[in-house]
Design a protein around this motif. Structure first.
Motif, PDB file in Angstrom:
ATOM      1  N   ASP A 223      -3.807 -42.452  15.331  1.00 30.04           N
ATOM      2  CA  ASP A 223      -2.778 -42.724  14.321  1.00 30.04           C
ATOM      3  C   ASP A 223      -3.014 -44.082  13.647  1.00 30.04           C
ATOM      4  OD1 ASP A 223      -1.461 -40.318  14.757  1.00 30.04           O
ATOM      5  OD2 ASP A 223      -0.275 -41.149  16.406  1.00 30.04           O
ATOM      6  N   ASP A 224      -3.525 -45.068  14.378  1.00 30.35           N
ATOM      7  CA  ASP A 224      -3.793 -46.391  13.799  1.00 30.35           C
ATOM      8  C   ASP A 224      -4.798 -46.295  12.654  1.00 30.35           C
ATOM      9  OD1 ASP A 224      -2.028 -47.489  15.568  1.00 30.35           O
ATOM     10  OD2 ASP A 224      -3.576 -48.029  17.039  1.00 30.35           O
ATOM     11  N   PHE A 225      -5.769 -45.422  12.790  1.00 31.70           N
ATOM     12  CA  PHE A 225      -6.793 -45.261  11.756  1.00 31.70           C
ATOM     13  C   PHE A 225      -6.169 -44.800  10.438  1.00 31.70           C
ATOM     14  CE2 PHE A 225      -9.630 -42.312   9.518  1.00 31.70           C
ATOM     15  CZ  PHE A 225     -10.705 -43.135   9.227  1.00 31.70           C
ATOM     16  N   PHE A 226      -5.201 -43.886  10.528  1.00 26.34           N
ATOM     17  CA  PHE A 226      -4.585 -43.340   9.320  1.00 26.34           C
ATOM     18  C   PHE A 226      -3.550 -44.277   8.727  1.00 26.34           C
ATOM     19  CE2 PHE A 226      -6.253 -39.605  11.449  1.00 26.34           C
ATOM     20  CZ  PHE A 226      -6.844 -38.920  10.398  1.00 26.34           C
ATOM     21  N   GLU A 227      -3.095 -45.253   9.505  1.00 21.24           N
ATOM     22  CA  GLU A 227      -2.096 -46.188   9.010  1.00 21.24           C
ATOM     23  C   GLU A 227      -2.714 -47.434   8.396  1.00 21.24           C
ATOM     24  OE1 GLU A 227       0.452 -47.001  12.266  1.00 21.24           O
ATOM     25  OE2 GLU A 227       1.318 -44.975  12.355  1.00 21.24           O
ATOM     26  N   GLU A 228      -4.024 -47.580   8.520  1.00 22.33           N
ATOM     27  CA  GLU A 228      -4.682 -48.776   7.954  1.00 22.33           C
ATOM     28  C   GLU A 228      -4.658 -48.735   6.424  1.00 22.33           C
ATOM     29  OE1 GLU A 228      -8.580 -48.847   9.580  1.00 22.33           O
ATOM     30  OE2 GLU A 228      -7.907 -49.513  11.564  1.00 22.33           O
TER      31      GLU A 228
END
Length: 228
Positions: A223-228
């Motif tokens: 999820d962190d990857f898509f929130e960057e």
């Protein structure tokens, strides 16, 4: 349930019989609003049950996989312990020193050795943690059967060997176990104890005498990857 459905259809047929007499057909029963509504409810219940069943199947399967891996690990340690107990005693000493080296006790520039079979003075292995040997760990190992438990006399004997070396620390490794008296004596004499269970777990953890047969990876969305 099937019984309730049959009872429901019988009730519908009785109503149709009162209204239409004996001219009851399958199509007539199936065209009744009450029957149509009943079938819709059954279908919705079946769909819900299928969804729950799928979820439960996944959970059970995941749990079964976890249990399978736990059993494999347990079986491996049992097999490894049996293998150690049948190993040549002198080779076993080398394995134990190798294990301590792999665990990092030798240090970066240290050295280790297994003492001669004769005249070892109660010391089976020596690990110098620095090049000058100013920090030294002495090792004693006992390749014993399960029922041959280590007692306090063996710990006292090892402590005497350490004093003769002017040493302040030691490691006692066995493929069996220690009595409560041995454990208490070891605490007082600054001797680390490694029993059969702990030994096999360490060997698996540091990959001594075992090898990775297969690796499985479980992925999840980052999820962190898509929130960057």
């Amino acid at each position: 349930s099937l019984t309730k459905s049959v009872q429901f259809i019988i009730a519908i047929c009785e109503k149709i019989l009162n209204k239409y007499g004996l001219n009851i057909t399958r199509e007539l029963v199936h065209s009744q609003p009450a029957y149509i509504e009943h079938q819709q409810k059954l279908q919705e219940k079946n769909n819900t049950d299928e969804e729950v069943s799928e979820d439960q199947t996944f959970e059970i399967t995941e749990k079964q996989i976890s249990n399978w891996f736990d059993k494999q690990a347990s079986d491996l340690t049992e097999q490894l312990l049996a293998k150690l107990r049948s190993t040549d005693p002198y080779k076993f000493e080398h394995m134990m020193v190798q294990l301590l080296n792999q665990m990092g006790y030798k240090g970066t520039d240290g050295q280790s050795l297994v003492t001669q079979k004769s005249n070892d003075g109660g010391i089976d292995g020596i690990i110098n943690q620095d090049p000058l040997g100013l920090q030294t760990i002495y090792v004693q190992v006992k390749r014993y059967a399960e029922n041959n438990v280590i007692g306090s006399p063996e710990i006292d004997s090892f402590s005497g060997a350490l004093r003769r070396k002017l040493a302040d620390r030691g490691v006692f490794i066995t493929t069996s176990s220690f009595t409560s008296g041995a454990k208490e004596a070891a605490k007082q004499l600054n001797i680390a104890l490694v029993d059969g269970e702990m030994l096999t777990n360490l060997m698996v953890q540091y990959k001594i005498g075992v090898q990775v047969q297969q690796t499985y990876e479980l992925y999840d969305i980052d999820d962190d990857f898509f929130e960057e």
